[in-house]
Design a protein around this motif. Structure first.
Motif, PDB file in Angstrom:
ATOM      1  N   GLU A  59       9.501  -0.792  -6.873  1.00 61.60           N
ATOM      2  CA  GLU A  59       8.751  -1.014  -5.642  1.00 61.60           C
ATOM      3  C   GLU A  59       8.857  -2.480  -5.262  1.00 61.60           C
ATOM      4  O   GLU A  59       8.613  -3.373  -6.082  1.00 61.60           O
ATOM      5  CB  GLU A  59       7.273  -0.626  -5.796  1.00 61.60           C
ATOM      6  N   ASN A 113       7.239  -0.839   1.180  1.00 60.79           N
ATOM      7  CA  ASN A 113       6.010  -0.528   1.915  1.00 60.79           C
ATOM      8  C   ASN A 113       6.172  -0.856   3.397  1.00 60.79           C
ATOM      9  O   ASN A 113       6.601  -1.955   3.757  1.00 60.79           O
ATOM     10  CB  ASN A 113       4.844  -1.361   1.364  1.00 60.79           C
ATOM     11  N   GLU A 145       7.727   3.837   1.875  1.00 59.11           N
ATOM     12  CA  GLU A 145       6.329   4.103   1.518  1.00 59.11           C
ATOM     13  C   GLU A 145       5.439   3.906   2.728  1.00 59.11           C
ATOM     14  O   GLU A 145       5.414   2.823   3.316  1.00 59.11           O
ATOM     15  CB  GLU A 145       5.858   3.139   0.403  1.00 59.11           C
ATOM     16  N   ASP A 175       1.886   6.807   0.026  1.00 61.35           N
ATOM     17  CA  ASP A 175       1.295   5.815  -0.886  1.00 61.35           C
ATOM     18  C   ASP A 175      -0.226   5.966  -0.944  1.00 61.35           C
ATOM     19  O   ASP A 175      -0.830   6.499  -0.011  1.00 61.35           O
ATOM     20  CB  ASP A 175       1.653   4.414  -0.357  1.00 61.35           C
ATOM     21  N   LYS A 196       2.369   9.188  -4.256  1.00 62.49           N
ATOM     22  CA  LYS A 196       1.962   8.128  -5.175  1.00 62.49           C
ATOM     23  C   LYS A 196       0.450   8.199  -5.332  1.00 62.49           C
ATOM     24  O   LYS A 196      -0.297   7.889  -4.400  1.00 62.49           O
ATOM     25  CB  LYS A 196       2.395   6.750  -4.647  1.00 62.49           C
ATOM     26  N   GLU A 232       0.259   5.442 -10.100  1.00 64.56           N
ATOM     27  CA  GLU A 232       0.254   3.988  -9.893  1.00 64.56           C
ATOM     28  C   GLU A 232      -0.765   3.294 -10.789  1.00 64.56           C
ATOM     29  O   GLU A 232      -1.808   3.872 -11.105  1.00 64.56           O
ATOM     30  CB  GLU A 232      -0.179   3.649  -8.463  1.00 64.56           C
TER      31      GLU A 232
HETATM   32 MG    MG Z   1       3.146   0.872  -2.224  1.00 66.14          MG
END
Ligand code: MG
Ligand code: C2E
Ligand code: MG
Ligand code: MG
Length: 287
Positions: A59, A113, A145, A175, A196, A232
């Motif tokens: 990530e 992201n 994401e 996410d 996630k 996560e």
């Molecule tokens: Mg993220």
């Protein structure tokens, strides 16, 4: 007396608000110059396949090192950028650096992201495709994401964008899953590849049976729908044990690896492991 106390309270509140606004304004103007001043950096946190040994991807996380305040968390400055048009310049920089990094890795994806405002910009799909072409990176190497907030406002537009991204071959991750609204609706309505699970669940599951049950349910549901699940914020062996028992497919967190510089991420990617082959990669580098 009560009246003067009340006035004092109002006065304190005004001062605090004023101070917050001033700080915000300084963050905003500092951020506008951050790219030009070379104050931004990307770090890359490993995402491990279930056995914890294979590095499936990384990530990409943005860092801002300032003279004035030291390193500021993206949790603080991304919302400021999001409220101004700055997010587009920052996001563009993030994407360019992330695509440059993934080009050096043997097979892993980079998970980037995107804020709601970026996702909703006109022709988001064309923009991302163009950036990938320019970087010579196949869409399958980029995981996008987004959060539920990004799709909440205009569900039809979001669905259209996600279908087109999917068609182009990008991976799509939802996410912070579990913290937004209408989660069940979202996973039915949208083409997703990955959920996630927010770290608040991972954190709670060792103490709260309900949190563990929720994670288990999400893993079952995702399995039935053919989605991967990333847990996560995995920090402890106890969390790893509980998560493995649920059958979750991927793990991410300080227990396995901190966010790494581009060079260390490359070593890690080439070794395909953070545990056996490239111990340097696991060196703590607190964000
Ligand atoms: Mg993220
Ligand atoms: P996120 O996308 O949910 O990213 C995961 C955050 O959890 C990261 O914080 C990461 O450093 C942190 N983290 C990872 N493992 C652990 C762990 O085991 N324990 C704990 N306590 N934390 C862990 P970070 O880098 O501070 O980013 C915060 C948020 O800022 C991100 O949450 C994301 O929403 C946003 N963000 C970061 N980089 C970018 C970016 O390039 N663009 C955009 N639009 N947003 C970004
Ligand atoms: Mg997250
Ligand atoms: Mg989060």
């Amino acid at each position: 007396d009560a009246k003067s106390q009340g006035q004092n309270h109002v006065c304190l509140f005004d001062e605090a608000l004023d101070e917050a606004l001033r700080l915000r304004h300084r963050i905003e103007s500092g951020l506008a110059q951050a790219i030009g001043r070379g104050e931004l950096a990307m770090v890359f946190q490993p995402i491990l396949a279930r056995d914890g040994l294979d590095v499936a991807g990384f990530e990409a996380l943005l860092r801002w090192d300032t003279e004035e305040w030291g390193t500021i968390s993206p949790a603080t400055f991304i919302p400021v950028a999001e409220e101004t048009a700055l997010i587009h310049a920052l996001g563009d920089w993030v994407l360019e650096r992330s695509l440059a990094a993934v080009a050096d890795w043997p097979g892993q994806y980079v998970s980037v992201n995107f804020s709601p405002r970026q996702f909703r910009r006109p022709n988001f799909v064309g923009y991302v495709v163009e950036r990938c072409q320019r970087a010579g990176v196949a869409p399958s190497r980029l995981q996008i994401e987004i959060t539920e907030t990004a799709i909440f406002d205009d569900v039809d537009h979001a669905a259209d964008t996600l279908y087109r991204l999917r068609q182009m071959g990008f991976r799509i991750a939802l996410d912070d899953f579990g913290t937004g609204y209408s989660s069940l609706y979202n996973i039915r309505k949208f083409p997703l590849d990955v959920l996630k699970i927010d770290r608040s669940f991972v954190d709670a599951m060792v103490r709260e049976p309900a949190a563990a049950a929720a994670v288990q349910a999400v893993v079952h549901l995702a399995g039935a729908l053919g989605l991967d699940v990333v847990a996560e914020g995995v920090e402890t062996p106890a969390q790893v044990d509980l998560l493995r028992a649920t059958g979750v497919s991927h793990l991410q967190g300080f227990h396995f690896g901190y966010p790494l510089t581009r060079d260390d991420a490359s070593k890690c990617a080439i070794a395909r492991s953070i545990i056996q082959d490239a111990p340097d990669c696991a060196a703590p580098q607190r964000s």
